[in-house]
Design a protein around this motif. Structure first.
Motif, PDB file in Angstrom:
ATOM      1  N   GLY A  18       0.805  -1.216   0.000  1.00 57.89           N
ATOM      2  CA  GLY A  18       0.000   0.000   0.000  1.00 57.89           C
ATOM      3  C   GLY A  18       0.837   1.264   0.000  1.00 57.89           C
ATOM      4  O   GLY A  18       0.341   2.349  -0.330  1.00 57.89           O
ATOM      5  N   TRP A  19       2.104   1.142   0.378  1.00 56.45           N
ATOM      6  CA  TRP A  19       3.000   2.302   0.377  1.00 56.45           C
ATOM      7  C   TRP A  19       3.718   2.466  -0.960  1.00 56.45           C
ATOM      8  O   TRP A  19       4.551   3.366  -1.105  1.00 56.45           O
ATOM      9  CB  TRP A  19       4.042   2.157   1.488  1.00 56.45           C
ATOM     10  N   ALA A  20       3.406   1.622  -1.934  1.00 54.83           N
ATOM     11  CA  ALA A  20       4.148   1.646  -3.191  1.00 54.83           C
ATOM     12  C   ALA A  20       4.115   3.009  -3.858  1.00 54.83           C
ATOM     13  O   ALA A  20       5.100   3.462  -4.445  1.00 54.83           O
ATOM     14  CB  ALA A  20       3.591   0.580  -4.144  1.00 54.83           C
ATOM     15  N   GLN A  21       2.959   3.702  -3.775  1.00 51.37           N
ATOM     16  CA  GLN A  21       2.844   4.964  -4.491  1.00 51.37           C
ATOM     17  C   GLN A  21       3.698   6.068  -3.874  1.00 51.37           C
ATOM     18  O   GLN A  21       3.890   7.113  -4.473  1.00 51.37           O
ATOM     19  CB  GLN A  21       1.394   5.394  -4.543  1.00 51.37           C
ATOM     20  N   THR A  22       4.211   5.864  -2.645  1.00 55.62           N
ATOM     21  CA  THR A  22       5.029   6.891  -2.007  1.00 55.62           C
ATOM     22  C   THR A  22       6.510   6.709  -2.314  1.00 55.62           C
ATOM     23  O   THR A  22       7.313   7.559  -1.928  1.00 55.62           O
ATOM     24  CB  THR A  22       4.837   6.870  -0.477  1.00 55.62           C
ATOM     25  N   LEU A  23       6.884   5.610  -2.986  1.00 55.75           N
ATOM     26  CA  LEU A  23       8.285   5.325  -3.272  1.00 55.75           C
ATOM     27  C   LEU A  23       8.648   5.774  -4.678  1.00 55.75           C
ATOM     28  O   LEU A  23       7.847   5.677  -5.603  1.00 55.75           O
ATOM     29  CB  LEU A  23       8.563   3.831  -3.135  1.00 55.75           C
ATOM     30  N   GLU A  24       9.869   6.261  -4.825  1.00 54.30           N
ATOM     31  CA  GLU A  24      10.393   6.613  -6.134  1.00 54.30           C
ATOM     32  C   GLU A  24      11.289   5.479  -6.616  1.00 54.30           C
ATOM     33  O   GLU A  24      12.312   5.198  -5.991  1.00 54.30           O
ATOM     34  CB  GLU A  24      11.192   7.913  -6.073  1.00 54.30           C
ATOM     35  N   PRO A  25      10.941   4.803  -7.709  1.00 53.08           N
ATOM     36  CA  PRO A  25      11.772   3.701  -8.189  1.00 53.08           C
ATOM     37  C   PRO A  25      13.224   4.100  -8.411  1.00 53.08           C
ATOM     38  O   PRO A  25      14.133   3.285  -8.240  1.00 53.08           O
ATOM     39  CB  PRO A  25      11.091   3.307  -9.505  1.00 53.08           C
ATOM     40  N   ALA A  26      13.458   5.369  -8.783  1.00 53.06           N
ATOM     41  CA  ALA A  26      14.832   5.806  -9.042  1.00 53.06           C
ATOM     42  C   ALA A  26      15.692   5.753  -7.786  1.00 53.06           C
ATOM     43  O   ALA A  26      16.918   5.707  -7.866  1.00 53.06           O
ATOM     44  CB  ALA A  26      14.836   7.225  -9.607  1.00 53.06           C
ATOM     45  N   ALA A  27      15.060   5.770  -6.610  1.00 52.88           N
ATOM     46  CA  ALA A  27      15.811   5.719  -5.357  1.00 52.88           C
ATOM     47  C   ALA A  27      16.091   4.297  -4.906  1.00 52.88           C
ATOM     48  O   ALA A  27      16.757   4.086  -3.885  1.00 52.88           O
ATOM     49  CB  ALA A  27      15.043   6.463  -4.265  1.00 52.88           C
ATOM     50  N   LEU A  28      15.598   3.324  -5.663  1.00 52.41           N
ATOM     51  CA  LEU A  28      15.726   1.921  -5.276  1.00 52.41           C
ATOM     52  C   LEU A  28      16.589   1.187  -6.295  1.00 52.41           C
ATOM     53  O   LEU A  28      16.700   1.596  -7.455  1.00 52.41           O
ATOM     54  CB  LEU A  28      14.358   1.267  -5.192  1.00 52.41           C
ATOM     55  N   GLN A  29      17.186   0.102  -5.862  1.00 47.70           N
ATOM     56  CA  GLN A  29      18.012  -0.678  -6.775  1.00 47.70           C
ATOM     57  C   GLN A  29      17.353  -2.020  -7.062  1.00 47.70           C
ATOM     58  O   GLN A  29      16.629  -2.556  -6.222  1.00 47.70           O
ATOM     59  CB  GLN A  29      19.405  -0.906  -6.196  1.00 47.70           C
ATOM     60  N   ALA A  30      17.587  -2.500  -8.274  1.00 47.69           N
ATOM     61  CA  ALA A  30      17.012  -3.783  -8.661  1.00 47.69           C
ATOM     62  C   ALA A  30      17.599  -4.895  -7.799  1.00 47.69           C
ATOM     63  O   ALA A  30      18.747  -4.807  -7.345  1.00 47.69           O
ATOM     64  CB  ALA A  30      17.294  -4.051 -10.136  1.00 47.69           C
ATOM     65  N   PHE A  31      16.802  -5.923  -7.584  1.00 45.16           N
ATOM     66  CA  PHE A  31      17.270  -7.029  -6.765  1.00 45.16           C
ATOM     67  C   PHE A  31      18.157  -7.962  -7.574  1.00 45.16           C
ATOM     68  O   PHE A  31      17.862  -8.293  -8.712  1.00 45.16           O
ATOM     69  CB  PHE A  31      16.076  -7.802  -6.197  1.00 45.16           C
ATOM     70  N   GLU A  32      19.246  -8.335  -6.982  1.00 44.95           N
ATOM     71  CA  GLU A  32      20.147  -9.324  -7.549  1.00 44.95           C
ATOM     72  C   GLU A  32      20.423 -10.368  -6.472  1.00 44.95           C
ATOM     73  O   GLU A  32      20.567 -10.025  -5.302  1.00 44.95           O
ATOM     74  CB  GLU A  32      21.461  -8.672  -7.988  1.00 44.95           C
ATOM     75  N   PRO A  33      20.495 -11.627  -6.808  1.00 40.78           N
ATOM     76  CA  PRO A  33      20.311 -12.153  -8.159  1.00 40.78           C
ATOM     77  C   PRO A  33      18.851 -12.160  -8.574  1.00 40.78           C
ATOM     78  O   PRO A  33      17.967 -12.096  -7.737  1.00 40.78           O
ATOM     79  CB  PRO A  33      20.856 -13.581  -8.040  1.00 40.78           C
ATOM     80  N   ALA A  34      18.641 -12.260  -9.879  1.00 40.24           N
ATOM     81  CA  ALA A  34      17.275 -12.263 -10.397  1.00 40.24           C
ATOM     82  C   ALA A  34      16.480 -13.459  -9.885  1.00 40.24           C
ATOM     83  O   ALA A  34      15.250 -13.443  -9.880  1.00 40.24           O
ATOM     84  CB  ALA A  34      17.303 -12.274 -11.921  1.00 40.24           C
ATOM     85  N   ALA A  35      17.187 -14.499  -9.419  1.00 41.31           N
ATOM     86  CA  ALA A  35      16.501 -15.684  -8.900  1.00 41.31           C
ATOM     87  C   ALA A  35      15.621 -15.348  -7.711  1.00 41.31           C
ATOM     88  O   ALA A  35      14.686 -16.085  -7.391  1.00 41.31           O
ATOM     89  CB  ALA A  35      17.522 -16.744  -8.501  1.00 41.31           C
ATOM     90  N   ALA A  36      15.899 -14.214  -7.049  1.00 40.97           N
ATOM     91  CA  ALA A  36      15.072 -13.819  -5.909  1.00 40.97           C
ATOM     92  C   ALA A  36      13.639 -13.580  -6.337  1.00 40.97           C
ATOM     93  O   ALA A  36      12.716 -13.718  -5.545  1.00 40.97           O
ATOM     94  CB  ALA A  36      15.644 -12.558  -5.265  1.00 40.97           C
ATOM     95  N   LEU A  37      13.436 -13.221  -7.610  1.00 42.32           N
ATOM     96  CA  LEU A  37      12.101 -12.907  -8.115  1.00 42.32           C
ATOM     97  C   LEU A  37      11.553 -14.000  -9.027  1.00 42.32           C
ATOM     98  O   LEU A  37      10.459 -13.876  -9.555  1.00 42.32           O
ATOM     99  CB  LEU A  37      12.141 -11.582  -8.879  1.00 42.32           C
ATOM    100  N   GLU A  38      12.309 -15.057  -9.192  1.00 45.04           N
ATOM    101  CA  GLU A  38      11.919 -16.117 -10.118  1.00 45.04           C
ATOM    102  C   GLU A  38      10.731 -16.903  -9.572  1.00 45.04           C
ATOM    103  O   GLU A  38      10.683 -17.254  -8.393  1.00 45.04           O
ATOM    104  CB  GLU A  38      13.092 -17.061 -10.346  1.00 45.04           C
ATOM    105  N   GLY A  39       9.770 -17.171 -10.440  1.00 48.82           N
ATOM    106  CA  GLY A  39       8.661 -18.035 -10.081  1.00 48.82           C
ATOM    107  C   GLY A  39       7.579 -17.389  -9.248  1.00 48.82           C
ATOM    108  O   GLY A  39       6.727 -18.091  -8.696  1.00 48.82           O
ATOM    109  N   LEU A  40       7.555 -16.061  -9.126  1.00 50.24           N
ATOM    110  CA  LEU A  40       6.522 -15.402  -8.335  1.00 50.24           C
ATOM    111  C   LEU A  40       5.160 -15.523  -9.019  1.00 50.24           C
ATOM    112  O   LEU A  40       5.068 -15.615 -10.240  1.00 50.24           O
ATOM    113  CB  LEU A  40       6.854 -13.926  -8.151  1.00 50.24           C
ATOM    114  N   LEU A  41       4.104 -15.521  -8.206  1.00 49.59           N
ATOM    115  CA  LEU A  41       2.759 -15.478  -8.760  1.00 49.59           C
ATOM    116  C   LEU A  41       2.574 -14.207  -9.576  1.00 49.59           C
ATOM    117  O   LEU A  41       3.228 -13.187  -9.326  1.00 49.59           O
ATOM    118  CB  LEU A  41       1.729 -15.505  -7.628  1.00 49.59           C
ATOM    119  N   SER A  42       1.663 -14.247 -10.544  1.00 49.09           N
ATOM    120  CA  SER A  42       1.445 -13.084 -11.402  1.00 49.09           C
ATOM    121  C   SER A  42       1.007 -11.870 -10.591  1.00 49.09           C
ATOM    122  O   SER A  42       1.358 -10.734 -10.927  1.00 49.09           O
ATOM    123  CB  SER A  42       0.391 -13.410 -12.473  1.00 49.09           C
TER     124      SER A  42
END
Length: 280
Positions: A18-42
């Protein structure tokens, strides 16, 4: 004494989607390794992008739904086919605690009409204002934070609460019965985000959380990793069948559960007008 400029900053933030709209993606870094996000529900993939177009910058590690919790009402508990219409039962007038979020309450009213906010034009349905007004008149309070206390103290007989609150109680209090209607419900996620420029946090805990014994402990607290059911099968099998279906809904029900994406200013105004229009 450490100066403000040299104080260590948290590399990892945990928050609800619910707090997603208050965050700026530019201030965040992508998660590595990508396997952390592998297989998530849609449902979790959109959350990982903070409901925006771009690379994943959040790690949804648990999800849950909103459930109808009944106290000492076996007459209603044996009528699950009524779905969210149970909230309108005359015996629950002023005996019902609804969420404090107008948006979630509006979502429940939509589902009573066989709709969901994710459908185009749902908020313009001519039946919605009257349906929402009926639902609001049923409420004793709008308060999920203390709603459980009202229920357990006997001041209310039903409440709509997050599954993380409800599931741990069902094994301890035989007066309580929880229902997730076939029409589904709003769902929410718990995310981790990393600050851009910070040292990437270790993710060993994530791998451990996806298998026993840590997975069993998380499920006992109502925290469900947003992974395919087969990945959690052995741990879900430790739960009674009906409670396991609340913890991880059946596929057809899960497809009808939707995350509540951030609203644009115009959409917020539309929700506010609808809420004001239906005040008791």
């Amino acid at each position: 004494m450490i100066g403000a400029a040299t104080q260590p900053r948290s590399a990892l933030l945990q928050l609800g989607d619910g707090w997603a709209q208050t965050l700026e993606p530019a201030a965040l870094q992508a998660f590595e390794p990508a396997a952390a996000l592998e297989g998530l529900l849609s449902q979790a993939e959109a959350v990982s992008r903070l409901f925006r177009v771009g690379p994943p910058v959040a790690l949804p590690w648990a999800f849950g739904t909103w459930l109808l919790l009944l106290r000492s009402r076996p007459d209603l508990a044996t009528q699950p086919d009524r779905g969210w219409d149970l909230l309108l039962d005359p015996s629950l007038k002023q005996q019902l605690v609804l969420p404090s979020s107008p948006r979630v309450v509006i979502e429940l009213a939509l589902r009573q009409l066989g709709l969901a906010s994710a459908e185009a034009g749902a908020l313009e349905d001519s039946r919605l204002p009257a349906q929402l007004a009926r639902l609001r008149r049923q409420a004793l309070a709008f308060d999920e934070r203390d709603g459980l206390n009202l229920l357990l103290a006997g001041n209310a007989q039903a409440a709509v609460l997050p599954s993380q609150v409800v599931l741990p109680l069902l094994r301890r209090d035989l007066r309580l019965v929880a229902l997730l209607p076939e029409s589904g419900s709003p769902c929410g996620g718990t995310c981790c985000c990393g600050r851009r420029g910070s040292i990437p946090p270790p993710l060993e805990w994530l791998r451990e959380s996806r298998s026993p014994p840590l997975l069993d402990r998380l499920l006992s607290g109502g925290w469900v990793p947003p992974l395919p059911r087969e990945r959690l099968g052995a741990s879900l099998a430790l739960w009674p069948r009906e409670q396991a279906r609340l913890l991880y809904p059946e596929a057809a029900v899960l497809e009808r559960c939707n995350s509540l994406a951030p609203l644009s200013p115009a959409e917020r105004q539309r929700y506010q007008r609808l809420w004001d229009q239906t005040a008791a």
